[in-house]
Design an enzyme around this catalytic site. Structure first.
Site, mmCIF file in Angstrom:
data_model
loop_
_atom_site.group_PDB
_atom_site.id
_atom_site.type_symbol
_atom_site.label_atom_id
_atom_site.label_comp_id
_atom_site.label_asym_id
_atom_site.label_seq_id
_atom_site.Cartn_x
_atom_site.Cartn_y
_atom_site.Cartn_z
ATOM 1 N N GLY A 245 -9.935 -3.448 -2.215
ATOM 2 C CA GLY A 245 -10.868 -4.429 -1.664
ATOM 3 C C GLY A 245 -12.307 -4.116 -2.015
ATOM 4 O O GLY A 245 -13.093 -5.015 -2.357
ATOM 5 N N THR B 145 -5.109 2.514 -0.152
ATOM 6 C CA THR B 145 -5.069 1.872 -1.467
ATOM 7 C C THR B 145 -5.526 0.422 -1.366
ATOM 8 O O THR B 145 -6.257 -0.076 -2.226
ATOM 9 C CB THR B 145 -3.654 1.958 -2.057
ATOM 10 O OG1 THR B 145 -3.210 3.312 -2.035
ATOM 11 C CG2 THR B 145 -3.630 1.452 -3.487
ATOM 12 N N ASP B 146 -5.107 -0.262 -0.311
ATOM 13 C CA ASP B 146 -5.600 -1.620 -0.072
ATOM 14 C C ASP B 146 -7.118 -1.627 0.078
ATOM 15 O O ASP B 146 -7.812 -2.493 -0.470
ATOM 16 C CB ASP B 146 -4.981 -2.185 1.204
ATOM 17 C CG ASP B 146 -3.608 -2.797 0.982
ATOM 18 O OD1 ASP B 146 -3.305 -3.187 -0.155
ATOM 19 O OD2 ASP B 146 -2.842 -2.889 1.961
ATOM 20 N N LEU B 147 -7.636 -0.680 0.843
ATOM 21 C CA LEU B 147 -9.072 -0.649 1.102
ATOM 22 C C LEU B 147 -9.857 -0.317 -0.169
ATOM 23 O O LEU B 147 -10.903 -0.920 -0.442
ATOM 24 C CB LEU B 147 -9.378 0.359 2.211
ATOM 25 C CG LEU B 147 -8.712 0.041 3.559
ATOM 26 C CD1 LEU B 147 -8.965 1.164 4.560
ATOM 27 C CD2 LEU B 147 -9.204 -1.287 4.112
ATOM 28 N N ASP C 42 0.810 -1.210 0.000
ATOM 29 C CA ASP C 42 0.000 0.000 0.000
ATOM 30 C C ASP C 42 0.848 1.267 0.000
ATOM 31 O O ASP C 42 0.605 2.186 -0.778
ATOM 32 C CB ASP C 42 -0.934 -0.018 1.217
ATOM 33 C CG ASP C 42 -1.763 1.247 1.324
ATOM 34 O OD1 ASP C 42 -2.918 1.232 0.872
ATOM 35 O OD2 ASP C 42 -1.258 2.260 1.864
#
Length: 394
Positions: A169, A164-166, A136
């Protein structure tokens, strides 16, 4: 019954983007089986302190409503178990590097040979043709986000959560549900190539559009807005508030209630376009003025003016606020092994099929026996697999 009741998701992902995706599917009713390595499982279990018993707060945040089986995917028997699970699944989710996928028997071609209607979602850093891990922090850096975050005269800054991960997802959960809808009409599964890089670029949104249309690079503006003035935080005599003036009418109401009526008629400030051009002079004037008032006084004035305004809360203040309680964004539960727990609630509020906590975040291999039994393995077969290191149980 919930919207995704009856949907089976085999989740090989770990850390954040994938588990956040599968938790949202699980919250909506999907049966998410979290497949973890026998050697410790999802590495975020150890990402602490803080811990609740043996589990980290990080892990607990994104793994509710799932079941865990600890499986040795490097063994032939372990891969045979995973293939048997996949044969009756609707979705497979993973975040393995491309070079590992075929070795583990999880390429799209290998999986659809087992289950032709399967939806396979791969989450990687840069797409399934690039064999590099995605982090991220790095994606915030190379994806432009850090360059627009932080004070204008300061260093580039990452966002305070792995955003960015979220983003990725959420995009993955959206793509999975779209693919399921398509399959319901055609019977056709598909491969979903979800990259953190793509999600980060997409979430630059209006800032990226400004660059594409205007041709100039995006500046770092701190708490300012690139297209609207005033739309930022202000220091008060006892703290900070955020004020968002969205149009010229609101600006006049803002000026009137802050005892600055003359600004509304000033040629440099009467329209938003002029305010953007003369941002520095206007903001300097407002900052000198706003610091004379308390935060509570300013919020009362803005409420009377119908101008959006709010205090800057700490995370603890936000979680303990009346709003968080009213919106049920903190769930207090009792875990049989870990004791009293507070978990983040779900923002998904569906009137007919509300999100419920069906399963607490699972311990490593907590459901190994249960899942194997559902697959048709008897107690003797399960015990042999445990002794051979194919599966582990908690």
């Amino acid at each position: 019954m919930q919207p995704l009741t009856g949907l089976k998701v085999i989740d090989f992902s770990r850390v954040l983007a994938g588990p956040f995706c599968s938790m949202n599917l699980a919250d909506l009713g999907a049966d998410v089986i979290k497949i973890e390595s026998i050697a410790g499982g999802d590495e975020t279990r150890a990402w602490g302190p803080p811990f609740a018993g043996t589990e980290s707060a990080y892990y607990l945040a994104v793994n509710r409503n799932k079941r865990s089986i600890a499986l040795n995917l490097k063994s032939q028997k372990g891969q045979a178990v995973s293939r048997k699970l996949i044969a009756h699944a609707d979705v497979v989710l993973h975040n393995f590097l491309p070079h590992s996928v075929t070795t583990l028997g999880l390429s799209y071609e290998q999986l659809t040979a087992i289950n032709p209607g399967l939806i396979v979602c791969s989450i990687t850093g840069y797409g399934h043709r690039v064999d590099e891990p995605g982090y991220d922090y790095i994606l915030q850096a190379i994806g432009g986000l850090m360059s627009i975050t932080g004070e204008s005269d300061g260093s580039p800054m990452k966002v305070g959560v792995a955003i960015t991960d979220l983003f990725t997802g959420l995009y993955a959960a959206n793509a999975i549900q779209a693919a399921l809808h398509y399959r319901s009409k055609t019977g056709q599964g598909q491969f979903l190539d979800m990259a953190l890089y793509d999600a980060q670029i997409a979430m630059l949104a209006n800032v990226a559009s400004n660059v594409l249309i205007g041709g100039n690079d995006a500046p770092r503006l701190g708490n300012y807005h690139p297209n609207i003035v005033p739309y930022q935080s202000f220091q008060t005599s006892d703290g900070y508030v955020v004020i968002t003036v969205g149009n010229d009418r609101q600006f006049c109401d803002f000026c009137k209630h802050m005892d600055l009526p003359e600004l509304c008629q000033h040629p440099h400030y009467a329209t938003n376009s002029e305010r953007v051009l003369h941002r520095q002079a206007l903001i300097a004037l407002l900052e000198d003025h706003m610091v004379k008032y308390t935060s509570r006084d300013i919020m009362k004035r803005m409420q009377a003016a119908h101008v959006p305004c709010g205090p800057i809360h700490s995370v603890k203040q936000a979680l303990e606020s009346d709003e968080a309680s009213a919106r049920e964004m903190v769930w207090s539960v009792q875990h049989p092994q870990l004791g009293a727990l507070k978990l983040l609630g779900s923002p998904l509020k569906l009137s007919e099929t509300p999100v419920t906590l069906r399963e607490l975040p699972p311990l490593h291999g907590q459901h190994s026996r249960e899942i194997l039994s559902e697959m048709g393995y008897d107690d003797k077969e399960i015990q042999i697999m445990i002794e051979q290191g194919v599966v582990s149980v908690c």
